[in-house]
Scaffold this motif. Structure first.
Motif, short mmCIF file in Angstrom:
data_model
loop_
_atom_site.label_atom_id
_atom_site.label_comp_id
_atom_site.label_asym_id
_atom_site.label_seq_id
_atom_site.Cartn_x
_atom_site.Cartn_y
_atom_site.Cartn_z
N LEU A 183 -13.02 -31.91 54.72
CA LEU A 183 -13.94 -31.69 53.60
C LEU A 183 -13.38 -30.71 52.58
N PRO A 184 -13.62 -30.98 51.30
CA PRO A 184 -13.30 -29.96 50.31
C PRO A 184 -14.28 -28.80 50.48
N ASP A 185 -13.83 -27.60 50.15
CA ASP A 185 -14.71 -26.44 50.21
C ASP A 185 -15.54 -26.31 48.94
N LEU A 186 -15.05 -26.94 47.86
CA LEU A 186 -15.70 -26.86 46.56
C LEU A 186 -15.23 -28.03 45.72
N ILE A 187 -16.12 -28.56 44.88
CA ILE A 187 -15.76 -29.62 43.95
C ILE A 187 -16.08 -29.13 42.54
N LEU A 188 -15.06 -29.14 41.68
CA LEU A 188 -15.22 -28.79 40.27
C LEU A 188 -15.16 -30.08 39.48
N PRO B 297 -8.40 -18.40 32.66
CA PRO B 297 -7.96 -18.54 34.04
C PRO B 297 -8.57 -17.49 34.98
N ASP B 298 -8.64 -16.25 34.51
CA ASP B 298 -9.21 -15.19 35.35
C ASP B 298 -10.70 -15.43 35.61
N GLN B 299 -11.42 -15.90 34.59
CA GLN B 299 -12.84 -16.19 34.76
C GLN B 299 -13.04 -17.31 35.78
N LEU B 300 -12.23 -18.36 35.68
CA LEU B 300 -12.34 -19.49 36.59
C LEU B 300 -12.05 -19.05 38.02
N THR B 301 -10.97 -18.33 38.21
CA THR B 301 -10.59 -17.87 39.55
C THR B 301 -11.68 -16.97 40.14
N ALA B 302 -12.20 -16.06 39.35
CA ALA B 302 -13.26 -15.15 39.83
C ALA B 302 -14.51 -15.93 40.23
N LYS B 303 -14.89 -16.91 39.42
CA LYS B 303 -16.10 -17.70 39.71
C LYS B 303 -15.89 -18.53 40.97
N VAL B 304 -14.73 -19.14 41.14
CA VAL B 304 -14.45 -19.94 42.33
C VAL B 304 -14.49 -19.05 43.56
N LYS B 305 -13.88 -17.88 43.50
CA LYS B 305 -13.90 -16.96 44.65
C LYS B 305 -15.33 -16.55 44.98
N GLU B 306 -16.11 -16.28 43.95
CA GLU B 306 -17.52 -15.90 44.14
C GLU B 306 -18.28 -17.04 44.84
N LEU B 307 -18.08 -18.26 44.37
CA LEU B 307 -18.78 -19.42 44.95
C LEU B 307 -18.36 -19.69 46.38
N LEU B 308 -17.13 -19.33 46.72
CA LEU B 308 -16.64 -19.54 48.08
C LEU B 308 -16.92 -18.33 48.98
N GLY B 309 -17.65 -17.36 48.43
CA GLY B 309 -18.05 -16.21 49.24
C GLY B 309 -17.00 -15.14 49.37
N GLY B 310 -16.06 -15.11 48.45
CA GLY B 310 -15.00 -14.10 48.54
C GLY B 310 -14.87 -13.39 47.26
N HIS C 77 -23.85 -38.60 50.41
CA HIS C 77 -23.02 -38.82 51.61
C HIS C 77 -23.36 -37.74 52.63
N PRO C 78 -23.73 -38.13 53.87
CA PRO C 78 -24.17 -37.14 54.85
C PRO C 78 -23.15 -36.04 55.15
N MET C 79 -21.88 -36.36 55.11
CA MET C 79 -20.87 -35.35 55.43
C MET C 79 -20.54 -34.46 54.23
N LEU C 80 -20.92 -34.88 53.03
CA LEU C 80 -20.58 -34.14 51.82
C LEU C 80 -21.76 -33.41 51.19
N LYS C 81 -22.95 -33.62 51.73
CA LYS C 81 -24.16 -33.11 51.08
C LYS C 81 -24.18 -31.59 50.90
N ASP C 82 -23.46 -30.86 51.76
CA ASP C 82 -23.47 -29.40 51.67
C ASP C 82 -22.28 -28.82 50.92
N VAL C 83 -21.38 -29.68 50.45
CA VAL C 83 -20.23 -29.19 49.68
C VAL C 83 -20.71 -28.80 48.29
N PRO C 84 -20.45 -27.56 47.86
CA PRO C 84 -20.91 -27.16 46.53
C PRO C 84 -20.16 -27.91 45.42
N VAL C 85 -20.92 -28.37 44.44
CA VAL C 85 -20.37 -29.03 43.26
C VAL C 85 -20.67 -28.14 42.06
#
Length: 126
Positions: free
Chosen positions: A50-55, A113-126, A75-83
């Protein structure tokens, strides 16, 4: 290493996002539209990768980001993947449509790029 699936129809933007996130240490799978992203997401799910995140861009040929998000979330296996939607359209109604389709967040273009990276890390809990 977190896996991120990207759907973006503009090659330059797709390449920039891919480069930025790979440089930040993420595994990136890039696709040119919503239909391809949906197909790849389902393939990954069937393999247990599974992907951890979909942009996803909102406005794309073949299938909009909204349609792709709804299919992915069905999709039952993808329903919890953040989009997360990426869009130049930041009006409240547009953002609400994305959230109604199942998105976790909305990132308004243009972004650095810095904004995108920071937001992705935030969304992934890091």
């Amino acid at each position: 290493m977190p896996r991120i699936l990207i759907a973006e129809d503009e090659p330059d933007i797709r390449n920039l996002i891919t480069f930025t996130l790979r440089f930040a240490g993420f595994e990136v799978i890039d696709t040119p539209d919503g239909a391809e992203a949906t197909r790849v997401a389902k393939e990954l799910a069937e393999k247990g990768e599974l992907p951890d995140l979909i942009l996803m861009d909102v406005r794309m040929p073949r299938m909009t980001g909204y349609e792709a998000c709804q299919q992915i979330k069905a999709h039952p296996m993808l329903k919890d993947v953040p989009v997360v939607f990426l869009s130049a359209k930041g009006q409240d109604a547009e953002v609400q449509s994305g959230l109604d389709a199942g998105a976790t967040a909305y990132i308004i273009k243009p972004f650095g790029p810095d904004q995108l990276t920071a937001k992705v890390k935030e969304l992934l809990g890091g």
